[in-house]
Design a protein around this motif. Structure first.
Motif, PDB file in Angstrom:
ATOM      1  N   MET A  83       0.823  -1.190   0.000  1.00  0.00           N
ATOM      2  CA  MET A  83       0.000   0.000   0.000  1.00  0.00           C
ATOM      3  C   MET A  83       0.863   1.248   0.000  1.00  0.00           C
ATOM      4  SD  MET A  83      -3.459   1.116   1.367  1.00  0.00           S
ATOM      5  CE  MET A  83      -3.499   1.870   2.928  1.00  0.00           C
ATOM      6  N   GLY A  84       0.285   2.383  -0.433  1.00  0.00           N
ATOM      7  CA  GLY A  84       1.044   3.626  -0.521  1.00  0.00           C
ATOM      8  C   GLY A  84       1.302   4.237   0.832  1.00  0.00           C
ATOM      9  N   LYS A  85       2.058   5.312   0.810  1.00  0.00           N
ATOM     10  CA  LYS A  85       2.355   6.040   2.029  1.00  0.00           C
ATOM     11  C   LYS A  85       1.071   6.582   2.640  1.00  0.00           C
ATOM     12  CE  LYS A  85       6.794   7.552   0.179  1.00  0.00           C
ATOM     13  NZ  LYS A  85       7.600   8.722  -0.214  1.00  0.00           N
ATOM     14  N   GLU A  86       1.130   6.906   3.919  1.00  0.00           N
ATOM     15  CA  GLU A  86      -0.035   7.472   4.576  1.00  0.00           C
ATOM     16  C   GLU A  86      -0.489   8.720   3.829  1.00  0.00           C
ATOM     17  OE1 GLU A  86       0.614   8.381   8.625  1.00  0.00           O
ATOM     18  OE2 GLU A  86      -1.483   8.917   9.012  1.00  0.00           O
ATOM     19  N   ARG A  87      -1.800   8.802   3.575  1.00  0.00           N
ATOM     20  CA  ARG A  87      -2.420   9.918   2.861  1.00  0.00           C
ATOM     21  C   ARG A  87      -1.882  10.071   1.447  1.00  0.00           C
ATOM     22  NH1 ARG A  87      -5.836  12.585   5.360  1.00  0.00           N
ATOM     23  NH2 ARG A  87      -5.769  14.260   3.815  1.00  0.00           N
ATOM     24  N   ASN A  88      -1.442   8.966   0.839  1.00  0.00           N
ATOM     25  CA  ASN A  88      -0.945   9.035  -0.530  1.00  0.00           C
ATOM     26  C   ASN A  88      -1.189   7.702  -1.224  1.00  0.00           C
ATOM     27  OD1 ASN A  88       0.311   9.677  -2.886  1.00  0.00           O
ATOM     28  ND2 ASN A  88       2.386   9.618  -2.068  1.00  0.00           N
ATOM     29  N   ILE A  89      -2.323   7.591  -1.912  1.00  0.00           N
ATOM     30  CA  ILE A  89      -2.634   6.381  -2.669  1.00  0.00           C
ATOM     31  C   ILE A  89      -2.079   6.537  -4.077  1.00  0.00           C
ATOM     32  CG2 ILE A  89      -4.495   4.950  -3.625  1.00  0.00           C
ATOM     33  CD1 ILE A  89      -4.058   4.682  -0.592  1.00  0.00           C
ATOM     34  N   ARG A  90      -1.357   5.518  -4.526  1.00  0.00           N
ATOM     35  CA  ARG A  90      -0.709   5.556  -5.844  1.00  0.00           C
ATOM     36  C   ARG A  90      -1.660   4.953  -6.887  1.00  0.00           C
ATOM     37  NH1 ARG A  90       4.377   2.204  -3.906  1.00  0.00           N
ATOM     38  NH2 ARG A  90       2.583   0.957  -3.255  1.00  0.00           N
ATOM     39  N   TRP A  91      -1.969   5.733  -7.901  1.00  0.00           N
ATOM     40  CA  TRP A  91      -2.992   5.381  -8.883  1.00  0.00           C
ATOM     41  C   TRP A  91      -2.387   5.051 -10.238  1.00  0.00           C
ATOM     42  CZ3 TRP A  91      -8.343   5.067  -8.411  1.00  0.00           C
ATOM     43  CH2 TRP A  91      -8.873   5.467  -7.179  1.00  0.00           C
ATOM     44  N   GLY A  92      -3.012   4.062 -10.902  1.00  0.00           N
ATOM     45  CA  GLY A  92      -2.755   3.774 -12.304  1.00  0.00           C
ATOM     46  C   GLY A  92      -4.044   3.962 -13.086  1.00  0.00           C
ATOM     47  N   ILE A  93      -3.923   4.409 -14.314  1.00  0.00           N
ATOM     48  CA  ILE A  93      -5.099   4.715 -15.138  1.00  0.00           C
ATOM     49  C   ILE A  93      -5.186   3.729 -16.294  1.00  0.00           C
ATOM     50  CG2 ILE A  93      -6.336   6.509 -16.397  1.00  0.00           C
ATOM     51  CD1 ILE A  93      -5.706   7.242 -13.465  1.00  0.00           C
ATOM     52  N   LEU A  94      -6.332   3.045 -16.399  1.00  0.00           N
ATOM     53  CA  LEU A  94      -6.575   2.105 -17.487  1.00  0.00           C
ATOM     54  C   LEU A  94      -7.108   2.852 -18.702  1.00  0.00           C
ATOM     55  CD1 LEU A  94      -8.223  -0.951 -15.678  1.00  0.00           C
ATOM     56  CD2 LEU A  94      -6.023  -0.923 -16.849  1.00  0.00           C
ATOM     57  N   SER A  95      -6.237   3.186 -19.636  1.00  0.00           N
ATOM     58  CA  SER A  95      -6.549   3.816 -20.918  1.00  0.00           C
ATOM     59  C   SER A  95      -6.397   5.329 -20.883  1.00  0.00           C
ATOM     60  CB  SER A  95      -7.957   3.459 -21.424  1.00  0.00           C
ATOM     61  OG  SER A  95      -8.922   4.408 -21.004  1.00  0.00           O
ATOM     62  N   THR A  96      -6.345   5.880 -22.078  1.00  0.00           N
ATOM     63  CA  THR A  96      -6.244   7.328 -22.260  1.00  0.00           C
ATOM     64  C   THR A  96      -7.605   7.901 -22.667  1.00  0.00           C
ATOM     65  OG1 THR A  96      -5.478   6.941 -24.532  1.00  0.00           O
ATOM     66  CG2 THR A  96      -3.794   7.298 -22.850  1.00  0.00           C
ATOM     67  N   ALA A  97      -8.673   7.351 -22.105  1.00  0.00           N
ATOM     68  CA  ALA A  97     -10.027   7.819 -22.410  1.00  0.00           C
ATOM     69  C   ALA A  97     -10.159   9.318 -22.145  1.00  0.00           C
ATOM     70  CB  ALA A  97     -11.042   7.052 -21.567  1.00  0.00           C
ATOM     71  N   LYS A  98     -10.964   9.972 -22.949  1.00  0.00           N
ATOM     72  CA  LYS A  98     -11.107  11.433 -22.888  1.00  0.00           C
ATOM     73  C   LYS A  98     -11.513  11.921 -21.503  1.00  0.00           C
ATOM     74  CE  LYS A  98     -13.469  15.257 -25.222  1.00  0.00           C
ATOM     75  NZ  LYS A  98     -14.441  15.618 -26.301  1.00  0.00           N
ATOM     76  N   ILE A  99     -12.487  11.245 -20.883  1.00  0.00           N
ATOM     77  CA  ILE A  99     -12.946  11.704 -19.565  1.00  0.00           C
ATOM     78  C   ILE A  99     -11.819  11.651 -18.543  1.00  0.00           C
ATOM     79  CG2 ILE A  99     -13.806   9.430 -18.864  1.00  0.00           C
ATOM     80  CD1 ILE A  99     -16.017  10.883 -17.303  1.00  0.00           C
ATOM     81  N   GLY A 100     -10.947  10.646 -18.672  1.00  0.00           N
ATOM     82  CA  GLY A 100      -9.828  10.544 -17.752  1.00  0.00           C
ATOM     83  C   GLY A 100      -8.785  11.617 -17.984  1.00  0.00           C
ATOM     84  N   VAL A 101      -8.361  11.749 -19.241  1.00  0.00           N
ATOM     85  CA  VAL A 101      -7.283  12.676 -19.591  1.00  0.00           C
ATOM     86  C   VAL A 101      -7.694  14.130 -19.382  1.00  0.00           C
ATOM     87  CG1 VAL A 101      -5.896  13.536 -21.515  1.00  0.00           C
ATOM     88  CG2 VAL A 101      -6.167  11.077 -21.176  1.00  0.00           C
ATOM     89  N   GLU A 102      -8.950  14.450 -19.715  1.00  0.00           N
ATOM     90  CA  GLU A 102      -9.380  15.852 -19.674  1.00  0.00           C
ATOM     91  C   GLU A 102      -9.978  16.265 -18.328  1.00  0.00           C
ATOM     92  OE1 GLU A 102     -11.857  16.876 -22.951  1.00  0.00           O
ATOM     93  OE2 GLU A 102     -10.334  16.378 -24.451  1.00  0.00           O
ATOM     94  N   LYS A 103     -10.588  15.331 -17.611  1.00  0.00           N
ATOM     95  CA  LYS A 103     -11.301  15.721 -16.393  1.00  0.00           C
ATOM     96  C   LYS A 103     -10.790  15.023 -15.134  1.00  0.00           C
ATOM     97  CE  LYS A 103     -15.668  17.044 -18.613  1.00  0.00           C
ATOM     98  NZ  LYS A 103     -17.140  16.827 -18.617  1.00  0.00           N
ATOM     99  N   VAL A 104     -10.823  13.701 -15.126  1.00  0.00           N
ATOM    100  CA  VAL A 104     -10.598  12.975 -13.880  1.00  0.00           C
ATOM    101  C   VAL A 104      -9.148  13.047 -13.415  1.00  0.00           C
ATOM    102  CG1 VAL A 104     -10.831  10.764 -12.708  1.00  0.00           C
ATOM    103  CG2 VAL A 104     -12.543  11.453 -14.389  1.00  0.00           C
ATOM    104  N   ILE A 105      -8.203  12.783 -14.321  1.00  0.00           N
ATOM    105  CA  ILE A 105      -6.796  12.769 -13.904  1.00  0.00           C
ATOM    106  C   ILE A 105      -6.330  14.133 -13.408  1.00  0.00           C
ATOM    107  CG2 ILE A 105      -4.416  12.342 -14.635  1.00  0.00           C
ATOM    108  CD1 ILE A 105      -5.557  10.292 -16.646  1.00  0.00           C
ATOM    109  N   PRO A 106      -6.552  15.229 -14.167  1.00  0.00           N
ATOM    110  CA  PRO A 106      -6.129  16.535 -13.640  1.00  0.00           C
ATOM    111  C   PRO A 106      -6.765  16.869 -12.299  1.00  0.00           C
ATOM    112  CG  PRO A 106      -6.659  16.705 -15.974  1.00  0.00           C
ATOM    113  CD  PRO A 106      -7.117  15.348 -15.530  1.00  0.00           C
ATOM    114  N   ALA A 107      -8.009  16.447 -12.113  1.00  0.00           N
ATOM    115  CA  ALA A 107      -8.691  16.714 -10.839  1.00  0.00           C
ATOM    116  C   ALA A 107      -8.069  15.903  -9.711  1.00  0.00           C
ATOM    117  CB  ALA A 107     -10.169  16.395 -10.964  1.00  0.00           C
TER     118      ALA A 107
END
Length: 335
Positions: A1-25
């Protein structure tokens, strides 16, 4: 598991909603670190990684799931890939935040539930981001306090215009169509507000003869405590609105699902003929969603929206489709 208060995320695909909205947020969240992104093309993955400042880019979803420094994955793949790749993520030991709708049917979603039950140490949640916006949290509080009296009925409308046959929302065999893409919000909202499940539903779907997807979807949901109606459409003028009626007043929300992130939002309330407006400070609901899910992982507590909610929403979607096909009211016997 990641450090306290730091979850390490991986993104499945370069889908538009992810690249434009979710990831930057999510990159703005206190407890989220986006460490890798994947695509079926390593070139596309690297382009997205460079644009977003993500450290790792890989050329397959399998390779992302094999990365040892990933705690959780965000799955914004097309609808038909939500269940299979969420199952693979769980089997790889990753927590899963999966875009809505959770699957193509209730039966398919049950297979994901079965896998989740085999990995109870892992968290999984459907990404209905609107529920994490403080405006909706406040609205739910007002309903519970009977600020507009006893909740009676909810009206929801959600539409946009898109006739591109190459767009995933317009491809029938991968889960395209109005109901799956945006009608699911209109089903989720009254379930959220009534905090109960419909007893019966009536649905009507109008199909595009060329795209073979429902371009106009309408439904009536009968709850033990009231009712809800909705319309969603993919070939209409863009519009979003929710109206909530109680025995003493009503609440109206503009842009209820895609709330602006850089300006306040408002709750318009009318009680016994008098108008009131409550201002909610600017908020990015995708940031809030990522933070709340990550915090559930960190503290090992239940996620904000349990997986059972996703199953029940899927069951109502199935019933709306069944009602439209049979031209009959469907009784919800299993909810």
């Amino acid at each position: 598991m990641g450090k306290e208060r730091n979850i390490r995320w991986g993104i499945l695909s370069t889908a538009k909603i992810g690249v434009e909205k979710v990831i930057p947020a999510m990159q703005q969240a206190d407890n989220c670190e986006i460490v890798a992104i994947s695509s079926r093309s390593v070139k596309r993955a690297k382009e997205a990684a460079d644009k977003l400042g993500i450290g790792q880019a890989v050329g397959s979803y399998e390779e992302l799931l094999d990365l040892p420094d990933i705690d959780a994955v965000y799955n914004p793949l097309p609808n038909h890939l939500h269940v299979p790749w969420s199952i693979k993520a769980l089997r790889a030991g990753k927590h899963v935040l999966c875009e809505k709708p959770i699957g193509l049917s209730y039966k398919e979603a049950e297979t994901l539930l079965a896998e989740a039950e085999r990995h109870q140490e892992l968290k999984i949640m459907e990404a209905f981001m609107y529920r994490h916006h403080p405006r909706w949290i406040k609205v739910k509080e007002l309903i519970q306090k009977e600020a507009i009296g006893k909740l009676q009925t909810v009206q929801s409308f959600f539409s946009y215009y898109n006739v591109d046959p190459e767009n995933i929302r317009n491809i029938s065999d991968i889960g395209g169509g109005s109901l799956m893409d945006i009608g699911c919000y209109c089903i989720s909202v009254p379930r959220f507000l009534f905090d109960e499940e419909p007893k019966s539903v009536i649905g009507s779907l109008e199909e595009d003869p060329n795209l073979n997807i429902d371009r106009l979807s309408s439904g009536i949901l009968n709850f033990p405590s009231g009712s809800a109606t909705f319309t969603s459409g993919t070939q209409l003028a863009p519009h979003q609105k929710v109206k909530i009626f109680g025995s003493k007043g009503m609440i109206e929300l503009s842009m209820p699902f895609n709330a602006p992130t850089d300006e306040p939002t408002y709750i318009h309330i009318q009680i016994e003929g008098k108008d009131h407006t409550t201002e909610i400070a600017p908020c990015n609901q995708f940031t809030a969603q990522g933070e709340r899910f990550s915090q559930a992982i960190i503290e090992d507590r239940p996620v904000p929206t349990p997986f059972e909610d996703a199953l029940k929403n899927m069951q109502v979607i199935d019933a709306i489709i069944e009602s439209s096909i049979s031209n009959a009211k469907i009784t919800m016997t299993n909810l």
